[in-house]
Write an enzyme that holds these catalytic residues in place. Structure first.
Site, PDB file in Angstrom:
ATOM      1  N   ASP A 191       2.252   1.945   3.411  1.00  0.00           N
ATOM      2  CA  ASP A 191       3.289   1.118   4.062  1.00  0.00           C
ATOM      3  C   ASP A 191       4.665   1.505   3.555  1.00  0.00           C
ATOM      4  OD1 ASP A 191       0.899  -0.612   4.084  1.00  0.00           O
ATOM      5  OD2 ASP A 191       1.822  -1.638   2.380  1.00  0.00           O
TER       6      ASP A 191
ATOM      7  N   HIS B 268       0.882  -1.164   0.000  1.00  0.00           N
ATOM      8  CA  HIS B 268       0.000   0.000   0.000  1.00  0.00           C
ATOM      9  C   HIS B 268       0.924   1.220   0.000  1.00  0.00           C
ATOM     10  CE1 HIS B 268      -2.367  -2.970   2.346  1.00  0.00           C
ATOM     11  NE2 HIS B 268      -3.448  -2.372   1.910  1.00  0.00           N
TER      12      HIS B 268
HETATM   13  C1  XUL Z   1      -7.489  -6.418   4.542  1.00  0.00           C
HETATM   14  C2  XUL Z   1      -6.769  -6.850   3.338  1.00  0.00           C
HETATM   15  C3  XUL Z   1      -5.904  -5.825   2.692  1.00  0.00           C
HETATM   16  C4  XUL Z   1      -5.876  -5.893   1.213  1.00  0.00           C
HETATM   17  C5  XUL Z   1      -5.109  -4.783   0.554  1.00  0.00           C
HETATM   18  O1  XUL Z   1      -8.302  -7.374   5.092  1.00  0.00           O
HETATM   19  O2  XUL Z   1      -6.848  -7.981   2.939  1.00  0.00           O
HETATM   20  O3  XUL Z   1      -4.638  -5.927   3.233  1.00  0.00           O
HETATM   21  O4  XUL Z   1      -5.309  -7.099   0.779  1.00  0.00           O
HETATM   22  O5  XUL Z   1      -5.600  -3.539   0.909  1.00  0.00           O
END
Ligand code: XUL
Ligand code: CO
Length: 444
Positions: free
Chosen positions: A103, A100
């Protein structure tokens, strides 16, 4: 001092090995069904769980040191994470990662600073990738943590929040494209509702689709050829999330004409939260042609929330790999470990043990799924079960050469249908006989 200094290079030693830092089933270069194991499995490191999260839960603070030798400056810390992540991926032989925006780069004090931080981090990661086999599986934007997303991001009642989220997505797409990413994920963490009493569901769905269409237009305009994914999850953090499960996502993609650009990123623990098996979600996605990528983890079926554990259940990983092989395997997608070590497993070595567990579970699953397919008893059974559609009236039905009047005449003249057994217990026995046959590395 390197963060993973106690983790050696992890190699395949076979199922008899007792070395905790060795793979027992994952042999990257071994060929299974015409492809190397590493090409089938495409393991990815999740930046958030692996490099950032420190074990905080609603009842307690972080238990794990994730400050990389005491780094306090946010950009220095972010770069130290990159160094540690690449060291870890090299040691484990992991060739993909997922992130993300939040992060990878610090939020900063303004949206402009956030964008600038991300650009600087992307440049840092890009030079780090050079000369390594490591690639970006997918990127995404965190549109759920910050309080501004309390009512949603694309589905927020506040147009200013929509604009902010669009800016984040635009910049996360730029980052993904710059790093040669093969995919971009939307996980709608806050795209849902707490109560219908304050919710305009129609507008929220329309706006969510608008966000996705803008993302496609923008990225394709920049020459992006990869996949877009939505990631179903029924609940948590919201009471009801719009991307509830694979079936709901397909209905949404169809309604808004997004099927050409979007596939599904299926997460095991999200499947079980929706009341489905992981295998069910994979089967549905492949049946409707939207199988894309996998967030590999497992939940605790006694708990109603997303525990994101590393996968250890080899029965499930076998059936998952069976579906993935039947879907033709991954193209742009892969197996991202959206999984975290338990709060009490707080040392860097625990992260290595966790990935070894997950990678071995899926390698085992791949070997056994291929054996199930080669064995052929399941495929043969299913083919025979439906063989009434190969000739006679069945053939006319599937060739669309009949109608109600014709079928009524047929049914009246043929009387009570003859049935055959579904043989569930026999088939479960077949699966067990393959799982327990002890054929692993010796069969090369
Ligand atoms: C949350 C989840 C996230 C997504 C990416 O449950 O799975 O980490 O994979 O935003
Ligand atoms: Co996920």
């Amino acid at each position: 001092m390197a963060f993973f200094e106690n983790v050696p290079k992890v190699k395949y030693e076979g199922s008899e090995s007792t070395n905790p830092f060795a793979f027992k089933f994952y042999d990257a270069e071994r060929e299974v069904a015409g492809k190397k194991m590493k090409e089938h499995l495409k393991f990815a490191l999740s930046w958030w769980h692996t490099m950032v999260a420190g074990g905080r839960d609603p009842f307690g603070d972080e238990t794990m040191a994730r400050n990389y030798d005491g780094k306090t400056d946010p950009m220095e810390l972010a770069k130290a994470r990159v160094d540690a992540a690449f060291d870890f991926m090299d040691k484990l032989g992991i060739e993909y990662f997922c992130f993300h925006d939040a992060d990878l780069a610090p939020e900063g004090n303004s949206l402009q600073e956030r964008n600038d931080n991300l650009k600087e981090m992307v440049a840092y990661v890009k030079q780090k990738m050079q000369g390594t086999p490591i690639q970006l599986l997918w990127g995404t934007s965190n549109c759920f943590n910050h309080p501004r997303f309390m009512h949603g991001a694309a589905t927020s009642c506040e147009a200013d929040v929509f604009a902010w989220a669009a800016t984040q997505v635009k910049n996360a797409l730029d980052a993904t494209i710059e790093l040669g990413g093969k995919g971009y994920v939307f996980w709608g963490g806050r795209e849902g509702y707490e109560t219908l009493l304050n919710t305009n569901m129609g507008l929220e769905f329309d706006n969510y689709a608008r966000m996705l269409k803008m993302a496609v237009r923008y990225a394709r305009g920049k020459g992006y050829k990869g996949d877009f994914y939505i990631e179903p999850k029924p609940k948590e953090p919201t009471k009801h999330q719009y991307d509830f499960d694979v079936a709901t996502c397909i209905a949404f993609l169809e309604k808004y004409d997004l099927m050409d650009d979007f596939k599904i990123n299926i997460e095991a623990n999200h499947a079980t939260l929706a009341g489905h098996t992981f295998q069910h979600e994979l089967r549905l996605a492949r049946t409707f042609g939207v199988f894309g990528s996998v967030d590999a983890n497992q939940g605790d079926l006694l708990l109603g929330w997303d525990t994101d554990q590393f996968p250890s259940n080899v029965y499930d990983s076998t059936l998952a790999m069976y579906e993935i092989l039947k879907a033709g395997g991954f193209t742009n997608g892969g197996l991202n470990f959206d999984a975290k070590v338990r709060r009490a497993s707080f040392t860097p070595e625990d992260i290595a043990y966790a990935y070894i567990l997950g990678m071995d579970s899926f390698a085992f699953g791949l070997i056994k799924a291929q054996q199930l397919i080669e064995d052929g008893r399941i495929d043969d059974f299913v083919a025979k079960k439906y063989s009434s559609y190969e000739t006679g009236i069945g053939e006319k039905i599937v060739k669309d050469q009949t109608d109600f009047a014709d079928l009524e005449q047929y049914a009246l003249s043929h009387g009570e249908p003859r049935l055959s057994s579904g043989r569930q217990e026999y088939l479960e026995g077949v699966v067990n006989s393959i799982l327990l046959n002890g054929k692993f590395e010796s069969e090369r």
